[in-house]
Design an enzyme around this catalytic site. Structure first.
Site, short mmCIF file in Angstrom:
data_model
loop_
_atom_site.label_atom_id
_atom_site.label_comp_id
_atom_site.label_asym_id
_atom_site.label_seq_id
_atom_site.Cartn_x
_atom_site.Cartn_y
_atom_site.Cartn_z
N GLY A 131 -4.31 41.29 32.66
CA GLY A 131 -5.34 40.30 32.40
C GLY A 131 -6.74 40.81 32.72
CG ASN A 166 -3.50 33.72 33.85
OD1 ASN A 166 -2.89 32.68 34.11
ND2 ASN A 166 -3.54 34.75 34.69
CB CYS A 171 -3.76 33.82 38.32
SG CYS A 171 -5.38 33.13 38.30
CE LYS A 194 1.84 34.37 32.10
NZ LYS A 194 1.89 35.82 32.26
C1 LIG Z 1 2.81 42.70 39.41
C2 LIG Z 1 2.55 41.52 38.50
C3 LIG Z 1 1.27 41.35 37.94
C4 LIG Z 1 1.02 40.27 37.08
N1 LIG Z 1 -0.23 40.12 36.53
C5 LIG Z 1 -0.46 39.11 35.65
C6 LIG Z 1 -1.72 38.97 34.98
O1 LIG Z 1 -2.64 39.78 35.16
N2 LIG Z 1 -1.90 37.93 34.13
C7 LIG Z 1 -0.90 37.02 33.88
O2 LIG Z 1 -1.10 36.09 33.10
N3 LIG Z 1 0.32 37.14 34.47
C8 LIG Z 1 0.56 38.15 35.34
N4 LIG Z 1 1.78 38.28 35.92
C9 LIG Z 1 2.86 37.30 35.61
C10 LIG Z 1 3.84 37.83 34.57
O3 LIG Z 1 3.18 38.14 33.35
C11 LIG Z 1 4.96 36.80 34.30
O4 LIG Z 1 4.38 35.60 33.83
C12 LIG Z 1 5.78 36.47 35.55
O5 LIG Z 1 5.98 37.63 36.33
C13 LIG Z 1 7.15 35.85 35.22
O6 LIG Z 1 7.96 36.68 34.43
P1 LIG Z 1 9.04 37.72 35.06
O7 LIG Z 1 9.90 36.96 36.02
O8 LIG Z 1 9.79 38.27 33.88
O9 LIG Z 1 8.26 38.77 35.77
C14 LIG Z 1 2.07 39.34 36.79
C15 LIG Z 1 3.33 39.53 37.36
C16 LIG Z 1 3.58 40.60 38.20
C17 LIG Z 1 4.98 40.77 38.77
#
Ligand SMILES: Cc1cc2nc3c(=O)[nH]c(=O)nc-3n(C[C@H](O)[C@H](O)[C@H](O)COP(=O)(O)O)c2cc1C
Length: 304
Positions: free
Chosen positions: A48, A129, A132, A167
């Site tokens: 992001g 987003n 967060c 999101k």
């Molecule tokens: C290390 C990390 C960094 C993330 N950074 C962002 C981000 O910058 N923007 C965002 O919308 N979601 C971010 N997320 C959320 C993921 O895109 C996702 O929505 C969330 O981890 C759930 O999916 P998962 O269980 O498959 O990881 C991040 C997740 C993790 C683990």
């Protein structure tokens, strides 16, 4: 195998398959090109970006839990100008959709970013987003207040002609209401879920495991809650739903599609198996062959 149609439509985009890599878990893409051909992906969503560069939260920023991880990266990113200058050119040669994930602290910042990203070559869509959980201001007010979410979606809608995906945060009591609000505001699709607010304590040091104390939980432990939320949202809105949360294999991905997701995102799983997205695409195709279904769209929401 050849005549299986995996294409799905999200707003103005037609994805070659429903598998997208999620923001923050796939770097800017380049980091993964040695593991598989990125052109196979339905879409890529890089880390992001915000108006100004952000340093993120103090370490430690990642902590492994039972069946998942806690992270408090704090949205570290090089800022939008640097993204356009140094990261965007990389995507020009890729034959997959680029969806840019972005966030702001105020409506004005969101609008400025959406306007700045509109019309740039190589960008197919925006993922706004509003969810967060682990930085102090960010979009969290927008992500938990339906009126604010509606207003924000409406303002950003006016600022861009690109496909707009909102999101959503799972840290709400009624996620379907949030989804309806951004749909009303003009979003073309919703994606869910982002991480769940969570924390862990080290009993020996008696200190929090994360420098920021609170972080976001992701991975297999959140999957059943995410599936429930995707199901509730897909019944409530008429725009496509993109599901995620703990998808570790094709079976998990299909579960989300059956409860109504038109596409899915893979997050945490990229950190343990960098080829996972490719394996999920192949697994979905195999499932369709097994059940003699020639088109993925016949699978969306057919549960029950
Ligand atoms: C290390 C990390 C960094 C993330 N950074 C962002 C981000 O910058 N923007 C965002 O919308 N979601 C971010 N997320 C959320 C993921 O895109 C996702 O929505 C969330 O981890 C759930 O999916 P998962 O269980 O498959 O990881 C991040 C997740 C993790 C683990």
């Amino acid at each position: 195998m050849q005549d299986i149609d995996l294409t799905v439509k999200i707003g103005k985009m037609t994805l070659k398959n429903p598998v997208i890599v999620s923001s923050g878990t796939f770097g800017f893409g380049e980091e993964f090109e040695e593991f598989f051909d990125l052109n196979h992906l339905g879409a890529i969503i890089p880390k992001g970006i915000s108006l100004k560069p952000m340093k993120g939260n103090p370490p430690p920023r990642i902590f492994e839990t039972e069946g998942g991880i806690l992270n408090s990266i704090g949205l570290q990113n090089p800022g939008y100008k640097e993204f356009i200058r140094n990261k965007l050119p990389y995507y020009k040669n890729l034959k997959t959709h680029l969806i840019v994930n972005f966030f702001g602290n105020t409506e004005k910042e969101y609008v400025e970013l959406a306007r700045g990203l509109d019309g740039l070559p190589g960008i197919s869509g925006l993922e706004m987003n509003i969810s967060c959980p682990n930085i102090k201001r960010c979009g969290i007010v927008f992500g938990t207040d339906p009126r604010m979410a509606y207003r924000l979606a409406r303002a950003v809608r006016k600022a861009t002609t690109l496909t707009l995906i909102a999101k959503l945060s799972p840290n709400v009591t009624d996620i379907a209401l949030m989804a309806k609000s951004v749909e009303e505001g003009g979003a073309d699709a919703v994606s869910l879920v982002n991480t769940f607010r969570a924390m862990a304590v080290n009993i020996h040091t008696r200190k929090p495991e994360l420098g920021n104390i609170i972080g976001g939980l992701s991975g297999p432990s959140i999957k059943p809650i995410a599936v429930r939320m995707v199901w509730e949202v897909s019944q409530a809105v008429n725009i496509p739903v993109i599901g995620m949360g703990g998808i570790m294999n094709a079976k998990d991905a299909i579960e989300f599609i059956l409860v109504g997701a038109s596409a899915i995102q893979i997050g945490t799983a990229n950190l343990t198996n960098p080829r996972i997205a490719m394996e999920v695409i192949q697994g979905i195709e195999k499932y369709l062959v097994q059940y003699k279904i020639n088109c993925i769209q016949k699978l969306i929401g057919v549960f029950g």
